[in-house]
Design a protein around this motif. Structure first.
Motif, PDB file in Angstrom:
ATOM      1  N   PHE A   1       0.514   9.539   1.483  1.00 59.21           N
ATOM      2  CA  PHE A   1       1.647   8.633   1.248  1.00 59.21           C
ATOM      3  C   PHE A   1       1.170   7.246   0.816  1.00 59.21           C
ATOM      4  O   PHE A   1       1.948   6.306   0.781  1.00 59.21           O
ATOM      5  CB  PHE A   1       2.479   8.506   2.527  1.00 59.21           C
ATOM      6  CG  PHE A   1       3.126   9.795   2.940  1.00 59.21           C
ATOM      7  CD1 PHE A   1       4.445  10.069   2.597  1.00 59.21           C
ATOM      8  CD2 PHE A   1       2.416  10.754   3.658  1.00 59.21           C
ATOM      9  CE1 PHE A   1       5.044  11.259   2.972  1.00 59.21           C
ATOM     10  CE2 PHE A   1       3.009  11.949   4.040  1.00 59.21           C
ATOM     11  CZ  PHE A   1       4.321  12.207   3.684  1.00 59.21           C
ATOM     12  N   ALA A   2      -0.124   7.128   0.507  1.00 55.51           N
ATOM     13  CA  ALA A   2      -0.683   5.841   0.087  1.00 55.51           C
ATOM     14  C   ALA A   2      -0.733   5.752  -1.431  1.00 55.51           C
ATOM     15  O   ALA A   2      -0.895   6.756  -2.123  1.00 55.51           O
ATOM     16  CB  ALA A   2      -2.091   5.680   0.665  1.00 55.51           C
ATOM     17  N   ASN A   3      -0.594   4.530  -1.955  1.00 57.50           N
ATOM     18  CA  ASN A   3      -0.746   4.330  -3.398  1.00 57.50           C
ATOM     19  C   ASN A   3      -2.215   4.054  -3.720  1.00 57.50           C
ATOM     20  O   ASN A   3      -3.052   3.943  -2.819  1.00 57.50           O
ATOM     21  CB  ASN A   3       0.150   3.182  -3.888  1.00 57.50           C
ATOM     22  CG  ASN A   3      -0.108   1.890  -3.121  1.00 57.50           C
ATOM     23  OD1 ASN A   3      -1.264   1.533  -2.836  1.00 57.50           O
ATOM     24  ND2 ASN A   3       0.970   1.181  -2.773  1.00 57.50           N
ATOM     25  N   ASN A   4      -2.535   3.941  -4.994  1.00 55.53           N
ATOM     26  CA  ASN A   4      -3.920   3.760  -5.407  1.00 55.53           C
ATOM     27  C   ASN A   4      -4.536   2.481  -4.846  1.00 55.53           C
ATOM     28  O   ASN A   4      -5.720   2.439  -4.503  1.00 55.53           O
ATOM     29  CB  ASN A   4      -4.027   3.747  -6.935  1.00 55.53           C
ATOM     30  CG  ASN A   4      -3.981   5.143  -7.523  1.00 55.53           C
ATOM     31  OD1 ASN A   4      -4.167   6.126  -6.806  1.00 55.53           O
ATOM     32  ND2 ASN A   4      -3.739   5.240  -8.820  1.00 55.53           N
ATOM     33  N   GLU A   5      -3.732   1.427  -4.773  1.00 54.13           N
ATOM     34  CA  GLU A   5      -4.240   0.167  -4.227  1.00 54.13           C
ATOM     35  C   GLU A   5      -4.645   0.338  -2.766  1.00 54.13           C
ATOM     36  O   GLU A   5      -5.683  -0.163  -2.333  1.00 54.13           O
ATOM     37  CB  GLU A   5      -3.167  -0.913  -4.354  1.00 54.13           C
ATOM     38  CG  GLU A   5      -3.629  -2.268  -3.824  1.00 54.13           C
ATOM     39  CD  GLU A   5      -2.519  -3.315  -3.892  1.00 54.13           C
ATOM     40  OE1 GLU A   5      -2.699  -4.382  -3.269  1.00 54.13           O
ATOM     41  OE2 GLU A   5      -1.485  -3.060  -4.555  1.00 54.13           O
ATOM     42  N   GLN A   6      -3.832   1.054  -2.013  1.00 56.74           N
ATOM     43  CA  GLN A   6      -4.143   1.283  -0.597  1.00 56.74           C
ATOM     44  C   GLN A   6      -5.334   2.221  -0.430  1.00 56.74           C
ATOM     45  O   GLN A   6      -6.133   2.070   0.492  1.00 56.74           O
ATOM     46  CB  GLN A   6      -2.898   1.855   0.107  1.00 56.74           C
ATOM     47  CG  GLN A   6      -1.771   0.842   0.233  1.00 56.74           C
ATOM     48  CD  GLN A   6      -0.461   1.482   0.651  1.00 56.74           C
ATOM     49  OE1 GLN A   6      -0.203   2.657   0.354  1.00 56.74           O
ATOM     50  NE2 GLN A   6       0.390   0.718   1.326  1.00 56.74           N
TER      51      GLN A   6
END
Length: 325
Positions: free
Chosen positions: A55-60
């Protein structure tokens, strides 16, 4: 607070789903959720570290703090929840902690390498969640190897062999004040209470009593007066406590006590070296990890028991010397 929710909202949802997934696997695996299961001890922790990052985006995903902290938060919350609702005890969680925290982090790093800058597909994540349920039946169909391990402790006692012998063949009630309870006793390992023997010879039966009503039936297999004695050990099934740890370990099929041996050796300075060795059998596909904890817990138990025996013998020796004097 709103900024945190906006920035980490999906991750927190992932953590919640990860905890729920962990609870479902624990309930479904039930008695298989032990050290004897490769699937539960290695596969599930790895997946548990991956789930929230789905559920994380690339930045995270680029943040190494997230890769470490999020799996740890998921595992810690999962453990705390199991403890609070009574699915596991502290000692069980302690034994499981290493694989769960380490493999959860490894799983997260693997997911980061594979998924970074790629389009996330929830279907792949869902398929991953099913892996343990597919692997477990295959694992159960494969016979587990058995191995016997030995742990030995020793102590030097300022007393006679005869005095020491009388304190190991039978053990008078051990009061809390004379037994140095340690960390493992405080988290659930029962301390010894007493031991009684019907016949002091080969074939005699010795009953070992422990805290909480646990009982060992020990048959004397070797008896060399003032030198050595061996007992085969069988846990009385009816005496096993209903707590999670005892049911998994003492009432399972992968851990069994085999025997225990006391050996005495007189030293030149008038002291006696007392050795206590125990053999135990593990039947699982990950016996080495079980041995790691078996040696630590049994070694701690034997060391504390030898302390009681040594202290009793030396106190009796000093009392005798005062009378003679």
């Amino acid at each position: 607070m709103k900024k945190i929710q906006q920035k980490y909202g999906l991750l927190l949802i992932g953590v919640s789903i990860g905890v729920l997934y962990g609870l479902i696997t624990r309930v479904v695996f039930d008695e298989k959720a032990t050290l004897a299961s490769v699937t539960y001890l290695f596969v599930i922790p790895t997946i548990l570290g991956i789930v929230p990052l789905g559920f994380a985006n690339n930045e995270q995903l680029k943040s190494y703090k997230n890769i470490i902290f999020i799996p740890w938060l998921t595992t810690a919350t999962f453990f705390l929840t199991m403890f609070l609702i009574g699915l596991e005890e502290f000692i069980c969680l302690l034994v499981l902690a290493g694989p769960f925290f380490i493999l959860g982090t490894i799983g997260a790093f693997i997911y980061r390498l594979v998924q970074l800058n790629k389009e996330k597909r929830k279907g792949k994540l869902l398929s991953l969640l099913l892996v343990p349920f597919l692997l477990s039946p295959l694992e159960q169909a494969i016979n587990s190897p058995s191995s016997i391990y030995q742990i030995e402790n020793e102590v030097v006692i300022s007393s006679t062999s005869e005095n020491i012998w009388s304190n190991i063949i039978e053990v008078k009630p051990i009061h809390e004040a004379e037994y140095k309870s340690g960390f493992f006793n405080r988290i659930g390992i029962p301390r010894p209470i007493s031991a009684e023997v019907d016949k002091k010879e080969v074939g005699g039966q010795r009953i070992g009593n422990f805290e909480g009503g646990l009982e060992f039936k020990e048959h004397i297999s070797e008896y060399d007066l003032n030198n050595s004695v061996s007992f085969s050990i069988h846990v009385t099934p009816e005496s096993i406590r209903q707590n999670v740890f005892d049911q998994h370990v003492l009432n399972g099929n992968y851990f069994n006590f085999v025997n225990a041996t006391y050996k005495l050796k007189e030293l030149e300075d008038g002291k006696v070296l007392l050795k206590l060795s125990s053999n135990y059998q593990l039947t699982s596909k990950i016996n080495l990890y079980g041995k790691f904890w078996g040696d630590i817990i049994l070694g701690d138990f034997q060391e504390r028991l030898l302390y009681v025996i040594a202290n009793r013998c030396e106190m009796k020796e000093k009392a005798g010397n005062r009378v003679d004097g």
